[in-house]
Scaffold this motif. Structure first.
Motif, PDB file in Angstrom:
ATOM      1  N   GLN A  77      55.888  35.510  46.936  1.00  0.00           N
ATOM      2  CA  GLN A  77      55.244  37.153  47.150  1.00  0.00           C
ATOM      3  C   GLN A  77      55.678  38.049  46.400  1.00  0.00           C
ATOM      4  OE1 GLN A  77      53.043  37.558  49.958  1.00  0.00           O
ATOM      5  NE2 GLN A  77      53.312  35.217  49.854  1.00  0.00           N
ATOM      6  N   SER A  79      56.941  41.437  44.533  1.00  0.00           N
ATOM      7  CA  SER A  79      58.088  42.128  44.814  1.00  0.00           C
ATOM      8  C   SER A  79      57.450  43.754  45.168  1.00  0.00           C
ATOM      9  CB  SER A  79      59.162  42.294  44.082  1.00  0.00           C
ATOM     10  OG  SER A  79      58.920  42.603  42.681  1.00  0.00           O
ATOM     11  N   ARG A  81      55.162  46.402  46.337  1.00  0.00           N
ATOM     12  CA  ARG A  81      54.549  46.531  47.882  1.00  0.00           C
ATOM     13  C   ARG A  81      53.296  47.690  47.672  1.00  0.00           C
ATOM     14  NH1 ARG A  81      57.476  44.887  52.017  1.00  0.00           N
ATOM     15  NH2 ARG A  81      55.192  45.110  53.115  1.00  0.00           N
ATOM     16  N   ASP A  83      49.108  48.552  49.099  1.00  0.00           N
ATOM     17  CA  ASP A  83      47.913  48.600  50.067  1.00  0.00           C
ATOM     18  C   ASP A  83      46.693  48.408  49.552  1.00  0.00           C
ATOM     19  OD1 ASP A  83      50.031  48.458  52.284  1.00  0.00           O
ATOM     20  OD2 ASP A  83      49.877  50.717  52.189  1.00  0.00           O
ATOM     21  N   LEU A 105      50.906  41.044  41.301  1.00  0.00           N
ATOM     22  CA  LEU A 105      49.991  41.170  42.187  1.00  0.00           C
ATOM     23  C   LEU A 105      49.149  40.264  42.102  1.00  0.00           C
ATOM     24  CD1 LEU A 105      49.357  45.169  41.859  1.00  0.00           C
ATOM     25  CD2 LEU A 105      50.805  43.987  43.584  1.00  0.00           C
TER      26      LEU A 105
END
Length: 234
Positions: A77, A79, A81, A83, A105
């Motif tokens: 995943q 790191s 963050r 949206d 990403l």
């Protein structure tokens, strides 16, 4: 020695070895009678081959230790963050930081489009296969080598290209490097309106827009406007 300390000792050692090799290569070129222009061309060529050298070293490590640094884990995943349906500002002196974020990403295969003021040929080999790049420049042709060219005076075309890209699938990433360049070639208010349109696209198409700017190159008022436009700073 803790694992954390061991990691950073190894990091610093690798950094030192890389600097020593770079300077040794440069010194070697200067002692062979090449002109400054020839040295510049050869230095750029060597920089473009860094990706291949790193891949070769990873293969050697895998053969020697069994540790696989080549295959990317699909379960990893990011790191960073972020949206979907938002824009983010990246303040850094080096475009490589923004490109590293793009790689994070897109580690799961997500598509990304990088619109770079820097020549993309210097970085493409280090990017994930799902990442494509175009060059933001006043070069006359619409194509330079392997890369599409977008002119800073054609902001409407940039909007169209990014809209088409984001419409193909939700969650796609667009990175724009060169806000300062666009302002020089156009005007501040026009560029801010253009960026607002880009943000609106990211929102309506559920994409991710990344804007990277160089610290101290924009006045405080313009930088504040950019921070107001975006959803956060990475």
């Amino acid at each position: 020695m803790s694992a954390r300390e061991d990691f950073y000792r190894g990091y610093v050692k690798g950094f030192e070895e890389g600097l020593n090799k770079a300077w040794d290569d440069l010194i070697g070129l200067t002692t062979k009678g090449f002109s400054p222009r020839e040295i510049q061309v050869m230095a750029k060529s060597k920089r473009q081959s860094i990706g291949d050298s790193v891949k070769d070293r990873k293969k050697e490590i895998k053969e020697e230790t069994g540790i696989d640094l080549i295959t990317r884990s699909s379960s990893r995943q990011p790191s960073v963050r972020v949206d979907h349906g938002n824009a983010y500002l990246i303040e850094s002196m080096f475009v490589t930081r923004a490109l590293a974020i793009v790689n994070e990403l897109t580690s799961d295969g997500t598509r990304a489009l990088c619109i770079l003021r820097s020549f993309p040929g210097n970085y493409q080999d280090a990017l994930n296969p799902s990442v494509s790049s175009v060059w933001l420049t006043k070069h006359e042709s619409g194509q330079f080598g392997d890369f599409q060219v977008l002119s800073p005076s054609e902001m409407g075309r940039i909007v169209t290209e990014t809209r088409s890209f984001m419409k193909e699938a939700e969650g796609r990433v667009v990175l724009l490097e060169g806000v300062e360049y666009l302002i020089v070639q156009n005007d501040t208010n026009g560029v801010l309106k253009f960026l607002q349109t880009m943000l609106d696209q990211a929102v309506t198409l559920n994409g991710i827009l990344l804007l990277t700017v160089y610290p101290n190159t924009l006045d405080e008022h313009t930088l504040s406007n950019l921070k107001c436009l975006t959803g956060g700073t990475l």
